[in-house]
Design an enzyme around this catalytic site. Structure first.
Site, short mmCIF file in Angstrom:
data_model
loop_
_atom_site.label_atom_id
_atom_site.label_comp_id
_atom_site.label_asym_id
_atom_site.label_seq_id
_atom_site.Cartn_x
_atom_site.Cartn_y
_atom_site.Cartn_z
N GLU A 169 -1.21 7.80 -6.57
CA GLU A 169 -1.21 6.75 -5.70
C GLU A 169 -2.60 6.75 -4.54
O GLU A 169 -2.19 6.79 -3.40
CB GLU A 169 0.14 6.44 -4.92
CG GLU A 169 1.26 6.32 -5.88
CD GLU A 169 2.49 5.86 -5.43
OE1 GLU A 169 2.66 5.80 -4.09
OE2 GLU A 169 3.55 5.62 -6.10
N GLU A 353 6.18 5.72 -12.44
CA GLU A 353 7.49 5.55 -11.17
C GLU A 353 7.81 4.17 -11.18
O GLU A 353 7.10 3.40 -11.14
CB GLU A 353 6.78 6.01 -9.78
CG GLU A 353 6.27 7.23 -9.44
CD GLU A 353 6.12 7.34 -8.00
OE1 GLU A 353 6.49 6.73 -6.94
OE2 GLU A 353 5.49 8.37 -7.75
O1 IFM Z 1 8.71 8.33 -2.36
C1 IFM Z 1 7.44 7.39 -3.10
C2 IFM Z 1 6.79 8.41 -3.69
O2 IFM Z 1 6.40 9.53 -3.13
C3 IFM Z 1 5.34 7.78 -3.90
N1 IFM Z 1 5.64 6.46 -4.93
C4 IFM Z 1 6.63 5.45 -4.10
C5 IFM Z 1 7.86 6.34 -3.63
C6 IFM Z 1 8.85 5.36 -3.17
O3 IFM Z 1 8.36 4.81 -1.74
#
Ligand code: IFM
Length: 439
Positions: A169, A353
């Site tokens: 990210e 994710e």
């Molecule tokens: O917990 C985070 C993760 O570290 C990165 N993506 C989003 C998740 C939820 O906020």
């Protein structure tokens, strides 16, 4: 519905189902000789993190990883998306901690013993504090330092990885941490943001180059995306949403796949960019083998009279998760389609994710998470039906864990963690997933 209405057989045989975590959020950073990170100092500064909680113990995955890998296997999942902590491997950002390397070596072998595909992310936000005081992501040298870390960790475990991505990210590393100040190092500075947004891309490309030289294959990039909806029908709101979309979603993909940053974003960041940034795209554009999309929500964007970017988020009408994020599964479809159509073509895509924060009343009652995942998986399937080369889907997260500035309050896990005893208890969503994925 206490069950998922999809099953493994609704997807291609080689479709990869996985669970994702990250090092600082689960391992227990106080163990194994890891060095201080900018998250430790950020959390130690009053007002930054709920109850000033940090990752010292987290889920103690460092000692309990075998049990956690058993949980992944028993859920019927094929892959484990984990991350490697820079400060565990190089506590001062430079010298190697053999215990840190050994931990990832053991973790990798333990995955393989269980038939799980190791999918590594090199950096999920725990910058060694020693590098943070040298400017961290604002310092161009961060790309070189990150290349050295990449060489060290992948020199040890790279031979056994199914896939690797450099940075989780980039938007969070750049914008969230340097413009909004919500994450370490907690800056709110447009110049720092411009530097960090570019250097994170330079570090990404540098790491890909290092791993190619090491002979690694199946290298990708993981980008988080948030659908931007104009708050009303005005042209001003449309422009505001377009700009949000630009610096959140297009900036990184455009850098990697088109060799430029969006004009809308450069209107604001342009004057603050580091010297010579235009010459770095030969590194940033290092070819990738796949792209990962992290998706959770959308935002409603309205114009305001602040300096650039002159807009703000307003509350939307849809049902929300415990993060107060609207549930908008359609956004996942839109992003998968748009990413393939605009940037990646036939390159494999993964949902790297997706998941929800929800504090279920008891572990065997976790209906909202089942519904959330079901709705998003249906959108992933629809995207595939419409020609998107989606090859896998990974749930955030395996375990309840450290949700950064929100401490241990937000529960994203398929598995409940009691943070006093560290006992793991699979939730109803975990059981439903295991039933859906059964071969
Ligand atoms: O917990 C985070 C993760 O570290 C990165 N993506 C989003 C998740 C939820 O906020």
């Amino acid at each position: 519905m206490t069950k998922f209405s999809f099953s493994r057989s609704d997807f291609p045989q080689d479709f990869i189902w996985g669970a994702a975590t990250s090092s600082y959020q689960i391992e227990g950073h106080a163990f194994g000789g890891a060095g201080p990170t900018h998250w430790d100092t950020f959390a130690a500064t009053p007002g930054n993190v709920v109850r000033a909680e940090n990752g010292d113990t987290a889920c103690d995955h460092y000692h309990r990883y075998e049990q956690d890998l058993d949980l992944i296997k028993d859920a019927g999942l094929d892959a484990y998306r984990f991350s490697t902590s820079w400060a565990r491997v190089m506590p001062d950002g430079k010298a190697v901690n053999p215990d840190g390397l050994d931990f990832y070596d053991r973790l990798t072998d333990a995955m393989l013993e269980r038939g799980l595909k190791p999918c590594a992310t090199l950096y999920h936000w725990e910058l060694p504090a020693a590098l943070a005081v040298q400017g961290g992501w604002q310092n161009r040298d961060v790309a070189k330092w990150f290349g050295e870390f990449t060489h060290t960790i992948m020199g040890k475990i790279g031979d056994r990885m199914h896939s690797v991505a450099p940075i989780n990210e980039p938007w969070c590393v750049g914008w969230l941490s340097h413009f909004l100040g919500h994450h370490a190092p907690g800056l709110r500075d447009i110049r720092a943001t411009a530097h960090a947004m570019h250097h994170v891309m330079l570090a990404h490309g540098t790491a890909i180059g290092v791993m190619r030289d090491l002979g690694l294959k199946n290298l990708g990039g993981v980008f988080n995306m948030e659908w931007a909806t104009p708050a009303d029908d005005s042209p001003e709101a449309a422009r505001a949403a377009e700009l949000y979309d630009g610096y959140y979603n297009h900036f990184f993909l455009s850098g990697v796949f088109k060799g430029r940053y969006p004009d809308t974003v450069m209107e604001g960041l342009g004057p603050h960019m580091p010297q010579g940034w235009q010459d770095d795209f030969n590194v940033i554009q290092a070819p990738l083998d796949w792209v990962g999309v992290n998706y959770y929500t959308r935002k409603l964007i309205a114009p305001n009279t602040d300096p650039w970017p002159s807009h703000e988020e307003v509350e939307g009408p849809l049902p929300k998760t415990d993060m107060a994020w609207e549930i908008y599964p359609q956004g996942l479809y839109e992003f998968l389609k748009r990413t393939a159509d605009t940037y990646t073509g036939t390159l494999p895509l993964y949902v790297t994710e997706n998941g929800m924060a929800h504090a279920c009343p008891a572990e065997d009652v976790d209906q909202p998470r089942i519904d959330y995942l079901q709705a998003h998986i249906a959108m992933a399937r629809k995207a595939m039906d419409d020609g998107v080369p989606l090859k896998g889907y990974m749930i955030w997260s395996l375990l309840d864990n450290y949700e950064w500035a929100l401490g241990y309050e937000k529960r994203f896990g398929l598995v409940h963690v009691d943070f006093d005893t560290l006992k793991r208890t699979p939730k109803a969503s975990y059981q439903a997933l295991a039933a859906a994925l059964k071969r």
